[in-house]
Motif scaffolding. Structure first.
Motif, PDB file in Angstrom:
ATOM      1  N   ILE A  81      16.179  -0.047 -12.283  1.00  0.00           N
ATOM      2  CA  ILE A  81      15.388  -1.060 -11.571  1.00  0.00           C
ATOM      3  C   ILE A  81      14.410  -0.388 -10.607  1.00  0.00           C
ATOM      4  O   ILE A  81      13.231  -0.749 -10.541  1.00  0.00           O
ATOM      5  N   THR A  82      14.889   0.601  -9.847  1.00  0.00           N
ATOM      6  CA  THR A  82      13.999   1.281  -8.890  1.00  0.00           C
ATOM      7  C   THR A  82      12.889   2.032  -9.623  1.00  0.00           C
ATOM      8  O   THR A  82      11.764   2.123  -9.113  1.00  0.00           O
ATOM      9  N   THR A  83      13.173   2.558 -10.796  1.00  0.00           N
ATOM     10  CA  THR A  83      12.133   3.240 -11.576  1.00  0.00           C
ATOM     11  C   THR A  83      11.039   2.272 -11.966  1.00  0.00           C
ATOM     12  O   THR A  83       9.841   2.580 -11.873  1.00  0.00           O
ATOM     13  N   TRP A  84      11.416   1.076 -12.398  1.00  0.00           N
ATOM     14  CA  TRP A  84      10.421   0.065 -12.797  1.00  0.00           C
ATOM     15  C   TRP A  84       9.632  -0.429 -11.590  1.00  0.00           C
ATOM     16  O   TRP A  84       8.417  -0.571 -11.639  1.00  0.00           O
ATOM     17  N   ALA A  85      10.360  -0.696 -10.469  1.00  0.00           N
ATOM     18  CA  ALA A  85       9.704  -1.263  -9.293  1.00  0.00           C
ATOM     19  C   ALA A  85       8.781  -0.260  -8.604  1.00  0.00           C
ATOM     20  O   ALA A  85       7.779  -0.652  -7.987  1.00  0.00           O
ATOM     21  N   ALA A  86       9.124   1.023  -8.701  1.00  0.00           N
ATOM     22  CA  ALA A  86       8.308   2.092  -8.099  1.00  0.00           C
ATOM     23  C   ALA A  86       8.105   1.872  -6.602  1.00  0.00           C
ATOM     24  O   ALA A  86       7.017   2.085  -6.046  1.00  0.00           O
ATOM     25  N   THR A  87       9.147   1.432  -5.914  1.00  0.00           N
ATOM     26  CA  THR A  87       9.078   1.212  -4.459  1.00  0.00           C
ATOM     27  C   THR A  87      10.014   2.151  -3.716  1.00  0.00           C
ATOM     28  O   THR A  87      10.440   1.862  -2.593  1.00  0.00           O
ATOM     29  N   GLY A  88      10.375   3.241  -4.325  1.00  0.00           N
ATOM     30  CA  GLY A  88      11.285   4.181  -3.685  1.00  0.00           C
ATOM     31  C   GLY A  88      12.732   3.843  -3.980  1.00  0.00           C
ATOM     32  O   GLY A  88      13.060   3.280  -5.033  1.00  0.00           O
ATOM     33  N   SER A  89      13.603   4.167  -3.041  1.00  0.00           N
ATOM     34  CA  SER A  89      15.035   3.994  -3.266  1.00  0.00           C
ATOM     35  C   SER A  89      15.506   2.571  -2.984  1.00  0.00           C
ATOM     36  O   SER A  89      16.662   2.227  -3.226  1.00  0.00           O
ATOM     37  N   THR A  90      14.619   1.725  -2.413  1.00  0.00           N
ATOM     38  CA  THR A  90      14.963   0.324  -2.163  1.00  0.00           C
ATOM     39  C   THR A  90      13.969  -0.574  -2.889  1.00  0.00           C
ATOM     40  O   THR A  90      12.865  -0.126  -3.256  1.00  0.00           O
ATOM     41  N   VAL A  91      14.333  -1.853  -3.063  1.00  0.00           N
ATOM     42  CA  VAL A  91      13.472  -2.784  -3.795  1.00  0.00           C
ATOM     43  C   VAL A  91      13.340  -4.065  -2.977  1.00  0.00           C
ATOM     44  O   VAL A  91      14.337  -4.778  -2.780  1.00  0.00           O
ATOM     45  N   PRO A  92      12.133  -4.390  -2.481  1.00  0.00           N
ATOM     46  CA  PRO A  92      11.929  -5.629  -1.725  1.00  0.00           C
ATOM     47  C   PRO A  92      12.057  -6.866  -2.618  1.00  0.00           C
ATOM     48  O   PRO A  92      12.047  -6.774  -3.849  1.00  0.00           O
ATOM     49  N   TYR A  93      12.079  -8.045  -1.970  1.00  0.00           N
ATOM     50  CA  TYR A  93      12.245  -9.301  -2.706  1.00  0.00           C
ATOM     51  C   TYR A  93      11.195  -9.475  -3.797  1.00  0.00           C
ATOM     52  O   TYR A  93      11.522  -9.764  -4.952  1.00  0.00           O
ATOM     53  N   MET A  94       9.903  -9.337  -3.439  1.00  0.00           N
ATOM     54  CA  MET A  94       8.840  -9.616  -4.404  1.00  0.00           C
ATOM     55  C   MET A  94       8.976  -8.728  -5.631  1.00  0.00           C
ATOM     56  O   MET A  94       8.781  -9.178  -6.761  1.00  0.00           O
ATOM     57  N   ASN A  95       9.289  -7.471  -5.431  1.00  0.00           N
ATOM     58  CA  ASN A  95       9.384  -6.544  -6.559  1.00  0.00           C
ATOM     59  C   ASN A  95      10.614  -6.854  -7.417  1.00  0.00           C
ATOM     60  O   ASN A  95      10.564  -6.744  -8.648  1.00  0.00           O
ATOM     61  N   PHE A  96      11.722  -7.206  -6.766  1.00  0.00           N
ATOM     62  CA  PHE A  96      12.919  -7.558  -7.547  1.00  0.00           C
ATOM     63  C   PHE A  96      12.681  -8.849  -8.323  1.00  0.00           C
ATOM     64  O   PHE A  96      13.070  -8.969  -9.488  1.00  0.00           O
ATOM     65  N   ASN A  97      12.007  -9.824  -7.707  1.00  0.00           N
ATOM     66  CA  ASN A  97      11.675 -11.064  -8.399  1.00  0.00           C
ATOM     67  C   ASN A  97      10.747 -10.787  -9.584  1.00  0.00           C
ATOM     68  O   ASN A  97      10.902 -11.366 -10.671  1.00  0.00           O
ATOM     69  N   ASP A  98       9.761  -9.904  -9.380  1.00  0.00           N
ATOM     70  CA  ASP A  98       8.880  -9.522 -10.490  1.00  0.00           C
ATOM     71  C   ASP A  98       9.674  -8.864 -11.613  1.00  0.00           C
ATOM     72  O   ASP A  98       9.413  -9.106 -12.803  1.00  0.00           O
ATOM     73  N   TRP A  99      10.627  -8.019 -11.246  1.00  0.00           N
ATOM     74  CA  TRP A  99      11.435  -7.351 -12.278  1.00  0.00           C
ATOM     75  C   TRP A  99      12.180  -8.377 -13.134  1.00  0.00           C
ATOM     76  O   TRP A  99      12.258  -8.240 -14.349  1.00  0.00           O
ATOM     77  N   LEU A 100      12.703  -9.434 -12.495  1.00  0.00           N
ATOM     78  CA  LEU A 100      13.420 -10.471 -13.236  1.00  0.00           C
ATOM     79  C   LEU A 100      12.508 -11.247 -14.179  1.00  0.00           C
ATOM     80  O   LEU A 100      12.970 -11.832 -15.163  1.00  0.00           O
ATOM     81  N   HIS A 101      11.192 -11.265 -13.892  1.00  0.00           N
ATOM     82  CA  HIS A 101      10.274 -12.068 -14.694  1.00  0.00           C
ATOM     83  C   HIS A 101       9.430 -11.257 -15.677  1.00  0.00           C
ATOM     84  O   HIS A 101       8.933 -11.821 -16.666  1.00  0.00           O
ATOM     85  N   PHE A 102       9.267  -9.978 -15.435  1.00  0.00           N
ATOM     86  CA  PHE A 102       8.306  -9.235 -16.251  1.00  0.00           C
ATOM     87  C   PHE A 102       8.812  -7.895 -16.778  1.00  0.00           C
ATOM     88  O   PHE A 102       8.072  -7.182 -17.451  1.00  0.00           O
ATOM     89  N   SER A 103      10.078  -7.543 -16.522  1.00  0.00           N
ATOM     90  CA  SER A 103      10.512  -6.193 -16.898  1.00  0.00           C
ATOM     91  C   SER A 103      10.690  -6.037 -18.395  1.00  0.00           C
ATOM     92  O   SER A 103      10.491  -4.962 -18.937  1.00  0.00           O
ATOM     93  N   SER A 104      11.104  -7.088 -19.092  1.00  0.00           N
ATOM     94  CA  SER A 104      11.260  -7.010 -20.555  1.00  0.00           C
ATOM     95  C   SER A 104      11.242  -8.411 -21.099  1.00  0.00           C
ATOM     96  O   SER A 104      11.422  -9.384 -20.370  1.00  0.00           O
ATOM     97  N   PHE A 105      11.023  -8.535 -22.418  1.00  0.00           N
ATOM     98  CA  PHE A 105      10.892  -9.845 -23.044  1.00  0.00           C
ATOM     99  C   PHE A 105      11.775  -9.923 -24.278  1.00  0.00           C
ATOM    100  O   PHE A 105      12.040  -8.917 -24.937  1.00  0.00           O
ATOM    101  N   PRO A 106      12.228 -11.142 -24.616  1.00  0.00           N
ATOM    102  CA  PRO A 106      13.005 -11.300 -25.860  1.00  0.00           C
ATOM    103  C   PRO A 106      12.143 -10.914 -27.057  1.00  0.00           C
ATOM    104  O   PRO A 106      10.958 -11.217 -27.095  1.00  0.00           O
ATOM    105  N   VAL A 107      12.770 -10.257 -28.016  1.00  0.00           N
ATOM    106  CA  VAL A 107      12.026  -9.841 -29.202  1.00  0.00           C
ATOM    107  C   VAL A 107      11.961 -10.947 -30.239  1.00  0.00           C
ATOM    108  O   VAL A 107      11.122 -10.929 -31.118  1.00  0.00           O
ATOM    109  N   THR A 108      12.836 -11.927 -30.167  1.00  0.00           N
ATOM    110  CA  THR A 108      12.849 -13.004 -31.159  1.00  0.00           C
ATOM    111  C   THR A 108      13.678 -14.141 -30.591  1.00  0.00           C
ATOM    112  O   THR A 108      14.269 -14.014 -29.520  1.00  0.00           O
ATOM    113  N   THR A 109      13.702 -15.231 -31.273  1.00  0.00           N
ATOM    114  CA  THR A 109      14.566 -16.344 -30.879  1.00  0.00           C
ATOM    115  C   THR A 109      15.543 -16.645 -31.994  1.00  0.00           C
ATOM    116  O   THR A 109      15.200 -16.546 -33.164  1.00  0.00           O
ATOM    117  N   THR A 110      16.749 -16.983 -31.623  1.00  0.00           N
ATOM    118  CA  THR A 110      17.823 -17.489 -32.485  1.00  0.00           C
ATOM    119  C   THR A 110      18.406 -16.486 -33.456  1.00  0.00           C
ATOM    120  O   THR A 110      19.376 -16.796 -34.118  1.00  0.00           O
TER     121      THR A 110
END
Length: 918
Positions: free
Chosen positions: A199-228
């Motif tokens: 998570i810290t590697t993706w956020a690139a905010t050092g050893s801690t992750v603020p709210y906005m960056n953690f929220n972004d990680w939950l929404h944009f870090s990866s996507f489903p490859v297919t459905t069902t």
């Protein structure tokens, strides 16, 4: 001299009795932030022992139970096929997350704490994919609502302006595992740190992750490859020759489509809809039945109800005989029975010929129609092949599944011929209703049976509360009201169904087929399919009866197992029960298979004079009344299941062994008050002795029941029917060939534990010999402990391995010349600093048993250590250091370093460490 253990470096002593024990302060400091402050061995440990069989979803109930799809408002558990294979603690969180999702929160996943925790280890996109698979909804990461501040504040301990630290995340992760009652915790703190690092590697905010960056990680870090869809095909895929409109089973909430390369799972549709499977679009009616066209070849729906069609040729009418032919030279002419009460004529095809049921025989009945299925190459000169009529409720275009049928012969005449055939022999009822043998009616005296079937099977509603376990021989039973009861109700939903087919299909087949189903199958009618524990709860009562018969008292069994608290606060008896009462230990079986297995497991009905179902077989009284004919058909179905029970044991051997291993490992954790019996060793010997009787037990019981049935039928025929048994009962004229299995596949490997000084043995330690030739002996009494290990014991002071104290190791790698050396010390269990590995105890028994004065070794991570002891100060009551390493040379070199640099007045001890039992 009275030795006292000390610390190598700056001292932080822990005192108990006469021994002062410790570990390097820098080692303690290194472990300060490794686990949450509220997490300890006495609560929910990251255990040093992990069962290899413990690889399934936890059976513990989620704190937020699942809710079904938008159109199905009932609760349902996570579908195993919707989960990917990950680290077990993460799998528990993911399962709880999708258990908790319903139509109302499918786009607010991050308001569910277990979903947030699961995303961090499972992957955001993969979690979304699993939610889609579970619910049938199409959702995206970006559609999810923002992470609620209440959840974020909980992660950062109320500091709303703070960023998430690694320790915040560790506390949150372990806290959610505790909240969902996870049966599994990470094998190492490093596993959790690796999740945070990603998570810290993706956020690139050092050893801690603020709210906005953690929220972004939950929404944009990866996507489903297919459905069902999932990429793993169902292993039980089979080609269905004619499967126009299979209907999902009653009560199903999802429908699975399978090809040889792909699996697609959807929610049961409530309106006409389409699903694409392998590039082919299939139209479904409300409820999930394919319409407008037959299901395309190569696609099947496991667990669905499939229509059948009898393609038999209809013989010429009003002829005295019927001719059957087959290439190259088979011909037989059979006279047509002359009256409605004439016995059918049994015809057998050429050697090796088989019909679609696997048989090579059929019946010719009055007035010249065929009962049963002809082999595909059998012809009837002058006969006509019926045209297949559409199944009930078919709509749209109808495609004849066999275009070679006689088009001039309409479906009405085909239906007429079928009814004529069915009238010649009484047709079996759909339901199987054979009662149990009296002694198999339930295991209530040994604990509740796998399906609690005697009270709930007709309604398919689980009895309130969990299953129970008893030991009647020591008055722990239902009558005394002190059954050990699982507080969790564990029920099988999606799983494997082992069946030989329905009773109504008749025939003589005993092939046992595994079928993947989403819920309780229909089987032979409502209430005729049970969820079955592969490894039975009643085995625990049988095991303790066996050791009681060897002289172990009830008081010992009750005090050390049934009433003794385990490592996590549960009674050991409850731990044993819950190792068995798990979904991974369950399958679906027909009632007849459940009955057949009970005879083998209960070790009853083992003689030719008293075979399984003898009481019901004796009730056969004629061949014409409905009740007697149905009884005969039930008995034939039961005998076929009994003949297949060996295959059942073979198919479920891996499940049986894995559960038995969990039980064996649980017994290996127990430290009894006195060493009356080595529980894991005794369990493995008992189980091995029992299971090796099963193969013969299966085959002999099936043979005995068949022979008893055959003799009873012959007796009735001689009394009432001129010695003739009607050909309506296909099993009667054949020789039964029961199945067997390799019993060794069911039994886990035996523990390779030392044979002397077993858990419960107490004694003192002789640490070596001083330069004056005198033995250095401690004064504290140590107890040999069950450590949950298959090869070694624990050693410490207290009641068991996780209470009181036991030995642990602190690394000395930071000191010159010490390499892989370690200091071995005895520390209080629940207060042991985080990250210090357990040191185990291995007495050198040399084939001896019982209490023995023998040398012993310490073992670290499976490696036997070489140890050198330092008396740090000359004189009595001198502290002692235990310096160990993988080799004697490193241990001596390291010990000499401390001797010369820290303890100039001390000396080394010689000779082995000895355990001297009391």
């Amino acid at each position: 001299m009275r030795p006292v253990f000390v610390l190598v470096a700056a001292l932080l002593p822990v005192v108990h009795g006469a021994l002062l024990l410790g570990i390097p302060s820098e080692q303690l400091a290194a472990g300060n932030t490794s686990v949450p402050s509220s997490f300890s061995k006495s609560a929910a440990p990251v255990s040093t022992f992990t069962s290899s069989a413990n690889s399934s979803i936890s059976n513990a109930p989620p704190t937020s139970p699942a809710v079904g799809m938008a159109t199905v408002p009932r609760k349902r558990a996570a579908i195993p096929a919707c989960l990917k294979t990950v680290e077990l603690s993460c799998l528990n969180l993911a399962a709880n997350c999708i258990d908790s999702v319903n139509a109302g929160n499918v786009n607010t996943l991050w308001s569910i704490k277990s979903c947030v925790a699961a995303a961090t280890c499972y992957g955001v996109g993969d979690l979304i994919t699993s939610v889609e698979c579970q619910t049938g909804f199409v959702v995206t990461n970006s559609a999810q609502a923002a992470l609620p501040s209440s959840i974020y504040n909980g992660i950062v301990m109320g500091c709303t302006s703070c960023a998430i630290t690694q320790q915040n995340y560790i506390d949150f992760y372990y806290g959610q595992l505790t909240a969902v009652n996870s049966a599994n915790f990470p094998s190492s703190i490093d596993v959790v740190k690796a999740f945070w690092s990603a998570i810290t590697t993706w956020a690139a905010t050092g050893s801690t992750v603020p709210y906005m960056n953690f929220n972004d990680w939950l929404h944009f870090s990866s996507f489903p490859v297919t459905t069902t869809t999932t990429t793993t095909p169902v292993t039980t895929f089979t080609q269905i020759t004619w499967n126009p409109n299979p209907a999902p089973t009653s009560g199903a909430v999802s429908e699975t489509f399978v090809t040889s390369t792909i699996t697609v799972i959807i929610a049961i549709p409530t309106a006409t809809t389409s699903v694409v499977v392998g590039g082919i679009s299939i139209t479904l009616a409300p409820g999930g039945t394919p319409i407008n066209n037959p299901l395309p070849p190569g696609i099947t729906i496991p667990g669905a109800t499939t229509p059948t069609w009898n393609p038999n040729i209809i013989p010429p009418t009003s002829v005295p005989s019927v001719t059957f032919t087959a290439p190259p030279s088979f011909t037989t002419i059979v006279a047509v029975p002359t009256a409605s009460n004439s016995p059918p004529k049994n015809i057998t095809g050429p050697p090796g010929d088989k019909n679609s049921d696997g048989d090579n025989w059929w019946l010719l009945v009055f007035p010249g129609v065929i009962d049963g299925l002809l082999p595909a190459d059998i012809g009837i000169p002058g006969g006509v092949k019926p045209t297949a009529a559409p199944p009930p409720d078919w709509t749209g275009v109808w495609t004849d599944p066999d275009p070679t049928s006689t088009s001039t012969h309409n479906s009405a005449s085909a239906s007429s011929s079928a009814s004529s055939s069915s009238s010649s022999c009484p047709q079996p009822t759909a339901a199987y209703s054979l009662s149990d043998d009296d002694e198999n009616s339930d295991w209530e005296d040994l604990g509740s049976d796998p399906d609690r079937r005697r009270s709930n099977i007709m309604t398919n509603v689980a009895r309130a509360g969990g299953r129970s376990m008893a030991f009647t021989d020591c008055e722990i039973n239902k009558a005394n009201g002190n059954l050990v009861t699982n507080p969790i109700t564990v029920d099988l939903k999606a799983g494997t169904y082992y069946t030989i087919g329905t009773k109504a299909a008749g025939g003589i087949g005993i092939a046992l087929n595994p079928i993947v189903v989403n819920d309780r199958p229909v089987g032979n009618g409502g209430g005729t399919v049970a969820q079955e524990h592969v490894f039975e709860i009643g085995y625990i009562g049988q095991f303790f009866k066996s050791i009681k018969n060897q002289g172990v008292s009830c008081a010992w069994i009750v005090n050390n197992v049934y009433d003794q608290d385990g490592w996590d606060g549960r009674k050991w008896a409850l731990s044993l029960l819950q190792e068995i009462d798990q979904v991974p230990n369950m399958v679906w079986v027909d009632k007849a298979m459940n009955q057949a297995k009970s005879n083998v497991v209960n070790q009853n009905k083992a003689t030719a004079a008293d075979p399984p179902q003898m009481a019901n077989i004796k009730k056969i009284s004629d061949f014409t009344t409905t009740s007697s004919v149905n009884l005969i058909q039930d008995i034939e179905y039961f005998i076929r299941n009994l003949a297949a029970v060996g295959t059942y044991f073979g198919h479920t051997a891996a499940i049986f062994q894995a559960t038995a291993l969990r039980v064996q490992n649980c017994l290996a954790q127990i430290t009894p008050n006195t060493p009356d019996v080595n529980l894991p060793v005794a369990f493995n010997v008992w189980l091995r002795t029992l299971i090796q009787t099963y193969p013969l037990g299966c085959t002999s019981r099936a043979t005995n029941s068949f022979n008893y049935y055959h003799n009873r039928m012959t007796t009735v025929a001689n009394q009432l029917n001129n010695g003739v048994v009607p050909q309506c009962f296909p099993l009667f004229p054949v020789a039964i060939n029961p199945t067997t299995f390799t019993w060794q596949n069911l039994v886990p490997p035996p523990p390779n534990l030392p044979t002397c000084n077993i858990p419960g043995t107490e004694g003192i330690l002789q640490l070596g010999v001083n330069p004056n030739g005198a033995a250095e002996k401690g004064v504290d009494t140590y107890r040999v402990m069950g450590a949950g290990h298959a090869d070694f014991y624990g050693l410490g002071i207290g009641t068991d391995f996780m209470a009181g104290s036991h030995f642990v190791a602190g690394s000395l790698a930071q000191y010159p010349s010490c390499g892989n050396g370690a200091v071995v010390v005895d520390l209080t269990g629940p207060g042991t600093p985080a990250g210090l590995p357990d040191v185990l105890f291995s007495p050198q028994c040399n084939g001896q048993t019982g209490k023995q004065t023998v040398p012993f070794s310490f073992v670290l991570n499976g490696q036997t250590l070489s140890c050198t002891l330092i008396v740090t100060v000359a004189g009595k009551n001198s502290p002692v250091e235990i310096i160990c390493a993988g080799s004697a040379a490193v241990a001596v070199t390291c010990a000499n370093f401390f001797l010369s640099n820290r303890y100039p007045t001390g000396h080394l001890l010689t000779g082995p460490m000895m355990f001297i039992p009391s």
